[in-house]
Motif scaffolding. Structure first.
Motif, PDB file in Angstrom:
ATOM      1  N   GLU A 220     -10.221  -6.853  -7.446  1.00 20.13           N
ATOM      2  CA  GLU A 220     -10.654  -5.493  -7.140  1.00 20.13           C
ATOM      3  C   GLU A 220      -9.611  -4.486  -7.604  1.00 20.13           C
ATOM      4  O   GLU A 220      -9.954  -3.434  -8.163  1.00 20.13           O
TER       5      GLU A 220
ATOM      6  N   VAL B 216     -17.432  -0.732   1.612  1.00 23.55           N
ATOM      7  CA  VAL B 216     -16.364  -0.990   2.584  1.00 23.55           C
ATOM      8  C   VAL B 216     -16.957  -1.194   3.977  1.00 23.55           C
ATOM      9  O   VAL B 216     -16.573  -2.116   4.718  1.00 23.55           O
TER      10      VAL B 216
ATOM     11  N   LEU C  45      -7.683   2.501  -4.332  1.00 22.72           N
ATOM     12  CA  LEU C  45      -8.414   2.125  -5.544  1.00 22.72           C
ATOM     13  C   LEU C  45      -9.181   3.314  -6.113  1.00 22.72           C
ATOM     14  O   LEU C  45      -9.282   3.467  -7.340  1.00 22.72           O
TER      15      LEU C  45
ATOM     16  N   THR D 156     -16.725  -8.130  -1.383  1.00 24.54           N
ATOM     17  CA  THR D 156     -15.628  -7.256  -1.804  1.00 24.54           C
ATOM     18  C   THR D 156     -15.528  -6.133  -0.773  1.00 24.54           C
ATOM     19  O   THR D 156     -16.527  -5.543  -0.387  1.00 24.54           O
TER      20      THR D 156
ATOM     21  N   TRP E  81     -12.843  -3.596  -0.870  1.00 17.85           N
ATOM     22  CA  TRP E  81     -12.059  -2.436  -1.322  1.00 17.85           C
ATOM     23  C   TRP E  81     -12.814  -1.609  -2.362  1.00 17.85           C
ATOM     24  O   TRP E  81     -12.247  -0.719  -2.973  1.00 17.85           O
TER      25      TRP E  81
ATOM     26  N   GLY F 185      -5.652  -9.510  -0.327  1.00 14.58           N
ATOM     27  CA  GLY F 185      -5.002  -9.129   0.919  1.00 14.58           C
ATOM     28  C   GLY F 185      -4.237 -10.292   1.515  1.00 14.58           C
ATOM     29  O   GLY F 185      -4.645 -11.448   1.406  1.00 14.58           O
TER      30      GLY F 185
ATOM     31  N   GLY G 170      -9.253  -9.742  -3.681  1.00 16.84           N
ATOM     32  CA  GLY G 170      -8.850  -8.343  -3.762  1.00 16.84           C
ATOM     33  C   GLY G 170      -7.972  -8.043  -4.963  1.00 16.84           C
ATOM     34  O   GLY G 170      -7.906  -6.900  -5.418  1.00 16.84           O
TER      35      GLY G 170
ATOM     36  N   MET H 221      -7.145   0.739   1.654  1.00 18.82           N
ATOM     37  CA  MET H 221      -6.955   0.174   0.317  1.00 18.82           C
ATOM     38  C   MET H 221      -8.030   0.673  -0.640  1.00 18.82           C
ATOM     39  O   MET H 221      -7.747   0.943  -1.815  1.00 18.82           O
ATOM     40  N   ALA H 222      -9.252   0.829  -0.141  1.00 19.38           N
ATOM     41  CA  ALA H 222     -10.316   1.380  -0.989  1.00 19.38           C
ATOM     42  C   ALA H 222      -9.966   2.795  -1.427  1.00 19.38           C
ATOM     43  O   ALA H 222     -10.257   3.195  -2.560  1.00 19.38           O
TER      44      ALA H 222
ATOM     45  N   LEU I  80      -9.412  -1.897   5.264  1.00 19.12           N
ATOM     46  CA  LEU I  80     -10.232  -1.902   4.057  1.00 19.12           C
ATOM     47  C   LEU I  80     -10.385  -0.500   3.470  1.00 19.12           C
ATOM     48  O   LEU I  80     -10.271  -0.308   2.256  1.00 19.12           O
ATOM     49  N   SER I  81     -10.609   0.484   4.322  1.00 15.76           N
ATOM     50  CA  SER I  81     -10.831   1.842   3.827  1.00 15.76           C
ATOM     51  C   SER I  81      -9.546   2.436   3.256  1.00 15.76           C
ATOM     52  O   SER I  81      -9.591   3.218   2.306  1.00 15.76           O
TER      53      SER I  81
ATOM     54  N   MET J 211       0.831  -1.205   0.000  1.00 18.01           N
ATOM     55  CA  MET J 211       0.000   0.000   0.000  1.00 18.01           C
ATOM     56  C   MET J 211       0.865   1.255   0.000  1.00 18.01           C
ATOM     57  O   MET J 211       0.582   2.222  -0.719  1.00 18.01           O
TER      58      MET J 211
END
Length: 252
Positions: free
Chosen positions: A113, A229, A89, A140, A142, A64, A110, A85-86, A82-83, A32
């Protein structure tokens, strides 16, 4: 070994490579960190397009790193990872330049994703990919579900999410998840796919990408990703998810 490699080519192509082949190029916090650096560099004038791929020929990204993230037990703990990585994205999605995922190997969970966030997806012949999150009693997490609802026919997107299985390269092309299949070197396959685009000026590419970004903004895509998320975080805390992951780690 550095968990990622960032390389810029003379034609304006910037490549971010996950360099964890021993972990099937799974996402870690260090990966990340690397993505953040690559996205920052992608904003430079010399860069016309961003490509994302994995090291080796076995895996693009296996999602992940369960051995790292399984220690996250509660909804709030899961939401933090999660947030983050989201958010990356979303940066890929809204990057004002074309982006491409080079599926050099399997894209799982992921990993799909991450690939979905890119404008284009090309795949090495013979690879498999799928959103297998449902088999771990989560969705899902992300933003990939919301993303493919925008990029694929909704019925095909729902099928990929709900079947929670791996598909062949032929099936992925038929579903509309990948745009092209190549053989041989992944970077050369990417250069061939983007050849004509990279001949144009950055300003032209950015102007066209902005049309898509405005469409997604108007459709509330960012807010839908945030809601996705949060829902995944709730499921993450559930006993069913932790039991499934324990089973997977003990019987890989």
């Amino acid at each position: 070994m550095n968990p990622y490699i960032i390389e810029e080519f003379e034609n304006g192509l910037l490549v971010f490579k996950i360099n964890r082949p021993e972990k099937r190029n799974a996402i870690s916090y260090e990966v990340m960190d690397g993505l953040e650096i690559a996205l920052q560099k992608a904003g430079e004038k010399s860069v016309k397009a961003l490509a994302i791929t994995g090291e080796g020929n076995q895996a693009f990204c296996s999602g992940g790193d369960l051995s790292s993230f399984h220690s996250l037990k509660t909804e709030d703990e899961a939401f933090g990872m999660l947030s983050r990585m989201a958010g990356l994205l979303k940066e890929i999605l809204f990057l004002p330049k074309p982006t491409i995922a080079i599926l050099n190997g399997a894209a799982v969970g992921g990993g799909c994703e991450l690939a979905a966030a890119c404008d284009y997806r090309i795949a090495n012949a013979g690879i498999k990919a799928g959103f297998i999150q449902g088999t771990l009693a989560i969705t899902t997490g992300w933003g990939g579900g919301s993303i493919i609802m925008e990029k694929m026919l909704p019925a095909n997107a729902m099928r990929m999410l709900m079947e929670a299985k791996l598909y062949s390269d032929e099936e992925l092309k038929e579903l509309g998840f990948i745009h092209s299949v190549f053989e041989g070197d992944p970077i050369e396959g990417c250069k061939s796919f983007l050849e004509r685009m990279l001949m144009l000026e950055s300003e032209v590419l950015e102007a066209y990408k902005s049309l898509l970004v405005k469409k997604w903004a108007a459709a509330g895509l960012e807010e839908r990703i945030d809601q996705e998320v949060r829902r995944c975080s709730v499921l993450w805390e559930g006993e069913a998810h932790h039991n499934k992951v324990d089973s997977f780690l003990n019987n890989p």
